[in-house]
Design an enzyme around this catalytic site. Sequence first.
Site, short mmCIF file in Angstrom:
data_model
loop_
_atom_site.label_atom_id
_atom_site.label_comp_id
_atom_site.label_asym_id
_atom_site.label_seq_id
_atom_site.Cartn_x
_atom_site.Cartn_y
_atom_site.Cartn_z
N HIS A 66 0.93 -1.11 -0.13
CA HIS A 66 -0.01 0.06 0.04
C HIS A 66 0.95 1.27 -0.10
CE1 HIS A 66 1.19 0.63 3.97
NE2 HIS A 66 1.01 -0.58 4.00
O1 LIG Z 1 5.66 -0.22 13.50
P1 LIG Z 1 4.26 -0.21 12.98
O2 LIG Z 1 2.99 -0.45 13.98
O3 LIG Z 1 4.17 0.82 11.96
O4 LIG Z 1 4.27 -1.59 12.27
C1 LIG Z 1 3.35 -1.81 11.57
C2 LIG Z 1 3.54 -2.36 10.18
O5 LIG Z 1 4.05 -1.43 9.60
P2 LIG Z 1 5.74 -1.54 9.04
O6 LIG Z 1 6.35 -1.89 9.99
O7 LIG Z 1 5.70 -2.35 7.83
O8 LIG Z 1 5.94 -0.11 8.58
C3 LIG Z 1 2.18 -2.62 9.31
O9 LIG Z 1 2.80 -3.11 7.97
P3 LIG Z 1 2.14 -2.27 6.74
O10 LIG Z 1 2.92 -2.57 5.44
O11 LIG Z 1 0.89 -2.59 6.70
O12 LIG Z 1 2.50 -0.90 7.03
C4 LIG Z 1 1.41 -3.75 9.93
O13 LIG Z 1 0.36 -4.12 9.18
C5 LIG Z 1 1.20 -3.39 11.15
O14 LIG Z 1 0.37 -4.43 12.04
C6 LIG Z 1 2.30 -3.22 12.12
O15 LIG Z 1 3.27 -4.07 12.25
P4 LIG Z 1 3.56 -4.84 13.50
O16 LIG Z 1 4.66 -5.71 13.22
O17 LIG Z 1 2.33 -5.42 14.13
O18 LIG Z 1 4.23 -3.64 14.35
#
Ligand SMILES: O=P(O)(O)O[C@H]1[C@H](OP(=O)(O)O)[C@@H](OP(=O)(O)O)[C@H](O)[C@@H](O)[C@H]1OP(=O)(O)O
Length: 471
Positions: A66
């Site tokens: 996304h």
């Molecule tokens: O650190 P956050 O809360 O932003 O982590 C998100 C994930 O973000 P990312 O680490 O990839 O920047 C998010 O992945 P995304 O691709 O959808 O942005 C994920 O969906 C969300 O659950 C958080 O991941 P987590 O591993 O559950 O902390």
Amino acid sequence: SGFLSNYVTFEDEANIPAIAKYFNTKGRYEEVNPYLREDILAVNRSILQPPSAECRQIHLTAIIRHGTRYPTTKNIKEMQQLYNIVLHNASGEQSWLHELQTQWRMWYTEDMDGRLVQKGVNELKHLAVRLSKLFPSLISEEKLRGGFIKFITSSKHRCVNSTLSFKAGLTELWDIKGMTMIIMMGPLCIACCSLLPVAFLCADVEFDHAVNDALMRFFDKCTRFVEEVDNNPSAVTEVEKFKEGPEMRRVQQKIADILNVPYSSITYDVAEAAFYLCAYEFAIRSVKSPWCELFDEDDAKVIEYASDLREFWKRGYGHDINSKASCILFHDVFSRMDKTATQNKLGQQVTEAVTVQVGHADTLLPLLTLLGFFNDSEPLTSTNYAAQAHRSFRTSHMLPYAANLLLVLSDCGGGDLRLQPLLNEKPVTFPGLTDRSSMPLYRDVLEHYKDLLQGCDFETECQLFKQPAEV
Ligand SMILES: O=P(O)(O)O[C@H]1[C@H](OP(=O)(O)O)[C@@H](OP(=O)(O)O)[C@H](O)[C@@H](O)[C@H]1OP(=O)(O)O
């Protein structure tokens, strides 16, 4: 039309934080492809240089993260904690600190929770246009209207809205009016569409899109991954050790010294929240915020490594189940290409010319790992930060917002099908494949991954008490 008219942009380098290239999965797509800063619709067709003029593209699978989103609720809470420290406890003469204390406002609210922002809408629109320029015979108005372009998305709002944005990029490019895309589940769509004025079109055959979390959020469905990694703190021990280690401690103490607050106030999460504030203010508002003043490049490299360490152990090579959880997506991609190869061989119409699959960083990274991409000779650990300075497993380069893995299948005549992988619109080569060209023979790719193609059974891999492999 509108969003296409002002696509030539000029970005003042002075507004780009020096640490922007260390923002991991919070980084902009433009930092991975800087040429886009001047022309967001620029493409480099030379990357598709086929080995012979006979090559004809017959299928494209695009697995796309996304676009730019708001912080998640978890991060917003940590940002609020940091903001309170800066407002009520910090002291100093720095002008940027004064700006934070008197002008900057904590504008993020918990209900934002990772939703797509306007920048993310534009990213997917622009990506759609660039891909239509790179693959004009596949991403065309005729193919879209004919229902030969399929869309699959994660159910998460940021992914659904990214899918709609990708489509809007095409319909606006081709000036297709009235094709309001509504993401509806089948029967509901039929029922409601009969009530809607003609201008509203439900997901009809031309916009054959599906919400499919089994594919795009496989990590939620793989029981062994959920139990052994996602819900198991000991699976990320190396991450916790690094957070308590000397490199991170130095960064946290430096922030405390700058703000003139006790070391105990600047925990790892608070320091990470400051880093994220710099990243989100830049990604969402295109500004170099005062929060960036808290870090120099050495600090940013340490925080970048902490994030890569987490991704390595939660989604990458750290645990075999991380990548095996993506078996369902791996088989979905290759079975679709096999179907295309058969239709092509029989001289039949290829029924699925393009498949656009929108998911998360957590969708792409396990698949890239399963395919062997970015596998360093040594694992990332809490004690080899310095030795890993030149690691290939670096999410700042792999997984910005709108990151995308493209697989392009071409018929090059004489029964030769060739498969070209691209990551973020740049050619990559399948790791370990003898043929190091950008467009290896499809049959060689199938041979290279035959163990996965014959195995990698999602149900078997994901059962909690997986039986040892048959001897
Ligand atoms: O650190 P956050 O809360 O932003 O982590 C998100 C994930 O973000 P990312 O680490 O990839 O920047 C998010 O992945 P995304 O691709 O959808 O942005 C994920 O969906 C969300 O659950 C958080 O991941 P987590 O591993 O559950 O902390």
